[in-house]
Design a protein around this motif. Structure first.
Motif, short mmCIF file in Angstrom:
data_model
loop_
_atom_site.label_atom_id
_atom_site.label_comp_id
_atom_site.label_asym_id
_atom_site.label_seq_id
_atom_site.Cartn_x
_atom_site.Cartn_y
_atom_site.Cartn_z
N HIS A 58 -18.21 0.55 -2.83
CA HIS A 58 -18.19 0.94 -1.42
C HIS A 58 -16.81 0.65 -0.84
O HIS A 58 -15.96 0.05 -1.50
CB HIS A 58 -19.32 0.26 -0.63
N HIS A 60 -15.51 -1.21 1.59
CA HIS A 60 -15.01 -2.44 2.21
C HIS A 60 -13.77 -2.95 1.47
O HIS A 60 -13.66 -2.81 0.26
CB HIS A 60 -16.12 -3.51 2.24
N HIS A 63 -13.23 -4.55 -1.87
CA HIS A 63 -13.58 -3.76 -3.06
C HIS A 63 -12.55 -2.65 -3.35
O HIS A 63 -12.58 -2.09 -4.43
CB HIS A 63 -14.98 -3.16 -2.89
N HIS A 121 -26.66 -1.85 2.45
CA HIS A 121 -25.50 -2.64 2.87
C HIS A 121 -24.83 -1.84 3.99
O HIS A 121 -24.97 -0.62 4.03
CB HIS A 121 -24.56 -2.82 1.66
N ASP A 143 -23.18 -7.23 -2.49
CA ASP A 143 -23.15 -6.59 -1.17
C ASP A 143 -24.45 -5.85 -0.95
O ASP A 143 -24.47 -4.63 -0.74
CB ASP A 143 -21.94 -5.66 -1.04
N HIS A 191 -26.01 -9.37 3.18
CA HIS A 191 -25.72 -9.97 1.88
C HIS A 191 -26.91 -10.80 1.39
O HIS A 191 -27.66 -11.35 2.19
CB HIS A 191 -24.47 -10.86 1.99
ZN ZN Z 1 -19.34 -4.97 1.53
#
Ligand code: ZN
Ligand code: ZN
Length: 264
Positions: A58, A60, A63, A121, A143, A191
């Motif tokens: 994903h 974020h 990552h 998430h 996540d 989370h």
């Molecule tokens: Zn995340």
């Protein structure tokens, strides 16, 4: 041909995992510096020419931080994400290195079959991955606000599972985090807590009792600690009469150092 796994880093300050066999290697997420990733390849004896793909869970930043750098440093690499995730990655990647997958649809890279599956998430279209090679399965689920039935079905056969154990709920509730952030982390799209990770492992073991390597990952720096995560997960297992260490081997994927190289 043995399938190997190494966590180069795991946590809210950056995630990157390496999966490889003798011929080919792939990375999952690039949330640490390109320099650290290349150092990880050297340390694990992985020729750069073997690394032909990077899978993104994903958008974020922990990552995707170094996707552009990695695209430059490894010009032979293809970067795979679903469409909504690509839209959220605000970093330039040359179009010839961009690949698209559909969440829920298997695809193949060299010797690996990849299955991206949907996880809850707060991102555009976040996924976990199961990577299959011969009869082995490695799954990565971080996540994730909660373990849905669909996720459980995807990971129940895993020989190696990297599972989020983000926080100890009591520590999070007492922390200096503002209310809205606590609420977000604890929510179904936030989370996974240590207790929830332990409960998931109980159910996995009860459903299919087989040798597994479990790595607890994406530990919060503020609201968790490797010893706390391990203790809570072990206690949760032992409450259900499951003794860790036999069929179920537990380890931690640390935030700031590489894991062992696990072979499945
Ligand atoms: Zn995340
Ligand atoms: Zn993350």
């Amino acid at each position: 041909m043995p399938l190997k796994f190494c966590s180069l880093a795991s946590g809210s300050s950056g995630n990157c995992y390496l999966i490889k066999n003798q011929r080919s290697a792939l990375l999952v997420d690039a949330g640490i510096s390109g320099k650290k990733i290349l150092e990880g390849l050297t340390a694990t004896d992985t020729p750069e020419s073997h690394v032909k793909s990077l899978l993104i869970t994903h958008e974020h930043i922990d990552h995707v931080k170094s996707v552009s750098v990695l695209a430059k440093k490894l010009p032979g690499i293809s970067i795979y994400a679903n469409e909504a995730t690509w839209e959220g990655i605000k970093k330039p990647v040359p179009p010839q290195q961009q690949r698209f997958f559909q969440t829920g649809e298997d695809f193949y890279i060299d010797d690996f079959m990849i299955r991206p599956f949907s996880i809850p998430h707060d991102a555009a279209d976040p996924v976990g991955f199961s990577i299959y090679c011969e009869d082995r399965q490695i799954s990565i689920v971080t996540d994730v606000g909660c373990i849905t039935e669909a996720i459980f079905d995807e990971i129940v056969g895993a020989d190696l599972l990297l599972l989020e154990a983000n926080h100890e709920k009591e520590i999070l509730l007492m922390s200096r985090y503002p209310y809205h952030l606590k609420h977000r982390i604890l929510g179904d799209k936030g989370h996974l807590s240590n207790v929830s990770a332990g409960e998931c492992l109980c159910r996995l073991t009860r459903t299919i009792d087989k040798p597994r390597q479990i790595l607890l990952g994406h530990l919060s720096h503020e609201n968790n600690d490797p010893a706390v995560a391990m203790l809570t997960v072990k206690n949760t297992l032992m409450e259900k009469n499951i003794i860790p260490g036999g069929q179920l081997k537990l380890g931690i994927a640390m935030r700031d150092c590489m894991s062992y190289i696990y072979e499945v």
